[in-house]
Design a protein around this motif. Structure first.
Motif, short mmCIF file in Angstrom:
data_model
loop_
_atom_site.label_atom_id
_atom_site.label_comp_id
_atom_site.label_asym_id
_atom_site.label_seq_id
_atom_site.Cartn_x
_atom_site.Cartn_y
_atom_site.Cartn_z
N UNK A 1 -15.58 4.28 5.64
CA UNK A 1 -16.21 3.30 5.12
C UNK A 1 -17.32 3.12 4.11
N UNK B 1 -14.77 7.46 10.76
CA UNK B 1 -15.09 5.93 10.56
C UNK B 1 -16.02 5.56 9.16
N UNK B 2 -17.34 6.17 9.61
CA UNK B 2 -18.44 5.88 8.81
C UNK B 2 -18.08 6.69 7.36
N UNK C 1 -6.11 0.92 2.13
CA UNK C 1 -6.94 0.16 2.21
C UNK C 1 -8.27 0.89 2.70
N UNK C 2 -9.42 0.43 2.20
CA UNK C 2 -10.72 0.89 2.39
C UNK C 2 -11.03 0.89 3.67
N UNK C 3 -12.02 1.50 4.28
CA UNK C 3 -12.31 1.12 5.81
C UNK C 3 -11.20 1.73 6.75
N UNK C 4 -11.23 1.34 7.97
CA UNK C 4 -10.50 1.83 9.04
C UNK C 4 -9.34 1.09 9.52
N UNK C 5 -8.16 1.89 9.23
CA UNK C 5 -6.84 1.60 9.77
C UNK C 5 -6.33 1.58 11.27
N UNK D 1 -19.78 4.73 4.53
CA UNK D 1 -21.47 4.59 5.16
C UNK D 1 -22.03 5.96 5.09
N UNK E 1 -0.65 4.84 4.75
CA UNK E 1 -1.70 4.41 5.84
C UNK E 1 -1.58 5.31 6.98
N UNK F 1 0.76 -1.26 -0.19
CA UNK F 1 0.10 -0.07 -0.15
C UNK F 1 0.92 1.25 0.10
#
Lengths: 289, 430
Positions: free
Chosen positions: B404, B400-401, B251-255, B406, B195, B192
């Motif tokens: 991700x 985080x939402x 990366x998608x989402x939370x690290x 959302x 991050x 990657x």
């Protein structure tokens, strides 16, 4: 007669005192605290009635913790119980390496939950974590288990099931060994199939154990949050926040002791209701010898 | 009785000779002090060593008690003080200042009493470390174990990707493009580009550094207002989301914070945002050339500071508070600040500490150790408000939402603003 009754009370007294001092009194104090508001930098405070409870209902964080916890219990309790029973049946049979298998199944139980959390945190790590490697082997892409709100709670459920099933297996194993071999002999003389025997003899005889395990598992689904503290702190986007964790955060990180007290009372009421249901409704149908 | 008196007499005479200034508050013979352990250095051993030396020099015993993590230290101190005992002073998060004010637990140094020498001492700290420290014209704590957000980048990976390893990108777009070039998701090894941590307890720190780079503070100095839904904050979250969505370099989402240093050392991630406190560990373990840089900005790079300060509690008696202040002064003398920095990886808190021979020798050997200091002139304070833990957690959940997918960054930040305003409402008229 009078003297005997007095003697009985005296025998119970030490235990009763301890229960009163360490269970009833704190609960009462918590209930009272939940009706007051904390002063903010010296202003406000005092008796507010049920306002803390209304504020809780309006708090999306609390509502999500409640939903999360109900889901968490609804999945982990039955799953851990079925798995425990399956493992118990497996290691109850005369197979080679039985002692080793029993130990392996029981091993997760002996680890403290905080250690379990630390281990699984690495299992779930994207790229080099164990889970990611396994999913890559079967051709699935990278999944950020704890980093996505939609997979984080299921990932936490798996940890709980892994941790709890071995413990419940011990109870089922003990109960299975108490079932008289004569019953099986009698059943086989009558020509009963294994499935029939399991359904009509083994399962009913395991009734009291199942009830006990169900109550224990439900309580632990609401009262064990060490892995949340260790792994996700309730995130991402509140996806893994459980009720007790919400209470901890509110009380000891946000210092809103009164709101935490109200949430505690809600938690206690839920547990009491669940226990009463299990003992009352299910208990009546349990076969005791 | 005569035994004890004689021993006291000998002790104080020796102390009088050694350090006459300190002895004025010497009616206080014993102090109790809480500290958290926060980095992978033998902090307990170091602090106990300091306390022994201090007792030898002044005759004052400082009982230092290890109190767990930062939140542990806070909750233990609060619980002990509410129970009628507790330490006279403690190391706690700098960003907890408003929470400690609201709990009415701390006393500003000015109220304890500062002489001319103490004023000079206070002026010797890096101004960046006074951000969450000096509020309303008063100094509420003493900078002690301080750090800043930095970018660590793998120079070998930069060279391999055709980027200049001597020049870290300074603006957002260049950083995104570089990260894209550093990303390799096909073949082996998979890497990657970049991050940054967004999990609960670390997400707000990352975000604070990013918004600082967009010249947008997240709160006012008084800790009563937040700026979550202003266009520049939303734009910043947009950029963070774009690193995965547009540049496909993270990366998608939370690290999670806890995975960053490991990913970097394994060569799986080329750039990470982390604490300067990790520099010593990375220096010891990296098997490739690396450097530290300021996070890219829009357009000017900036960062935020973090870490813990020494707070002195209100419940202590005046002589105890004075004695605690003297110990804090002693802890931050140039030599000791340099020693603490070299042994823990924290940034030495005063400018003068960098003039000590020990510090000069250390930097000559590890040039990268001087990097964080050079970032301090453009560093801001981290997100710190009343109810800071709650505000930080809530913005992290909304970040985080968005990460991700959302919620849009705009919707996430508007929701965060609304929730934060409700929490901060009672503090508007203090």
């Amino acid at each position: 007669m009078e003297e005997r009754r007095l003697g009985g009370w005296l025998f119970v007294l030490p235990a009763a005192l301890f229960i009163f001092a360490f269970t009833n009194l704190p609960l009462l104090a918590t209930a009272v605290t939940s009706l007051y508001a904390a002063p903010i930098a010296g202003h406000g405070g005092g008796f507010v009635g049920l306002r803390n409870y209304l504020d809780l209902l309006a708090d999306p964080g609390f509502r999500q913790s409640l939903v999360n916890n109900l889901l968490y219990a609804a999945v982990t309790v039955p799953a851990a119980m079925v798995l425990a029973l399956a493992m118990a049946l497996g290691v109850n049979a005369a197979i080679p390496g039985r002692a080793f298998l029993r130990l392996s199944f029981f091993l997760p139980t002996m680890l403290p939950m905080i250690a379990v959390g630390a281990i699984w945190l690495f299992f779930y790590t994207p790229q080099y974590g164990l889970v990611d490697r396994l999913t890559r082997l079967i051709g699935m892409g990278q999944i950020n288990w704890l980093g996505d709100p939609s997979t984080a709670l299921p990932a936490m459920m798996a940890v709980a099931i892994w941790k709890e099933a071995g413990f419940f297996m011990i109870f089922y194993l003990a109960a299975l060994q108490n079932i008289s071999p004569q019953l099986r002999e009698a059943a086989s003389l009558e020509g009963a199939s294994r499935q029939y025997f399991f359904r009509r003899v083994t399962l009913p005889l395991l009734g009291p154990t199942t009830l006990f395990v169900a109550v224990t598992a439900t309580i632990s689904a609401f009262c064990v949050v060490d892995h949340v503290v260790e792994m996700t702190q309730g995130g991402p986007d509140n996806a893994t926040s459980l009720l007790l964790y919400y209470v901890y955060d509110t009380g000891f990180r946000y210092w809103n002791v009164n709101s935490a007290a109200a949430a505690t009372i809600v938690l206690v009421l839920i547990l009491a209701a669940l226990a009463a249901t299990l003992f009352g409704l299910v208990g009546r149908r349990v076969h005791y010898r | 009785m005569p035994e004890i008196r004689r021993r006291t007499l000998i002790g104080s005479t020796a102390a009088l000779l050694a350090a006459p200034a300190i002895v004025r508050a010497a009616e206080v013979k014993e102090l109790s002090f809480f500290y958290p352990v926060t980095v992978s250095a033998p902090m307990a051993t170091i602090i106990e060593g300091y306390c022994r030396q201090y007792a030898k020099e002044t005759g004052v015993t400082v009982k230092a008690a290890y109190a767990g993590t930062y939140p542990d230290a806070l909750s233990k101190a609060v619980t002990a003080i509410r129970g009628g005992g507790g330490p006279q002073f403690s190391v706690m998060l700098t960003s907890d200042i408003h929470t400690l004010q609201a709990l009415d637990l701390i006393v500003p140094l000015e109220e304890i009493g500062l002489d001319k020498a103490a004023e000079t001492w206070l002026a010797s700290f890096w101004p960046a470390f006074m951000f969450n420290t000096r509020i309303g014209g008063k100094t509420w704590s003493v900078p002690f174990q301080r750090s800043t957000e930095i970018m660590l980048y793998n120079k070998a990976a930069f060279t391999k990707a055709g980027l200049d390893p001597e020049r870290y990108p300074t603006d957002w777009k260049a950083q995104g493009e570089a990260a894209r070039k550093l990303t390799n998701r096909k073949g082996s090894p998979q890497t990657w580009g970049i991050q940054m941590a967004a999990d609960i307890t670390s997400g707000h720190w990352t975000f604070g550094a990013l918004t600082a780079g967009n010249n947008q503070p997240l709160m006012n100095n008084a800790g009563t207002k937040v700026f979550f839904d202003v266009p520049k904050t939303i734009e910043t979250l947009d950029y963070w989301v774009s690193l995965s969505k547009t540049y496909q370099a993270t990366p998608s989402g939370v690290t999670y914070w806890s995975t960053l240093v490991n990913n970097f050392l394994r060569g799986e991630t080329a750039i990470i945002m982390t604490s300067s406190g990790n520099l010593a560990y990375v220096t010891q373990n990296a098997k490739f050339p690396f450097d530290a840089a300021l996070p890219a900005g829009n357009p000017t790079p900036r960062t935020v500071v973090g870490g813990g300060n020494v707070y002195i509690f209100k419940h202590a008696s005046k002589p105890e508070q004075q004695a605690a202040l003297r110990f804090a002064q002693w802890l931050t003398t140039p030599e000791r600040a340099a020693d603490w920095s070299i042994r823990t990886g924290y940034i030495a808190v005063t400018k003068t500490a960098f003039d000590t021979p020990a510090m000069k020798a250390y930097i000559a050997k590890h040039p990268v150790a001087a990097r964080p200091k050079s970032f301090l002139p453009v560093a801001w304070g981290e997100l710190s408000t009343y109810q800071d833990a709650r505000i930080q957690t809530l913005i992290e959940n909304h970040i985080d939402a968005a990460l991700a997918g959302k919620a849009t960054p705009e919707a996430a930040m508007q929701a965060a603003q609304k929730e934060a305003e409700a929490i901060l409402r009672p503090y508007q008229h203090l």
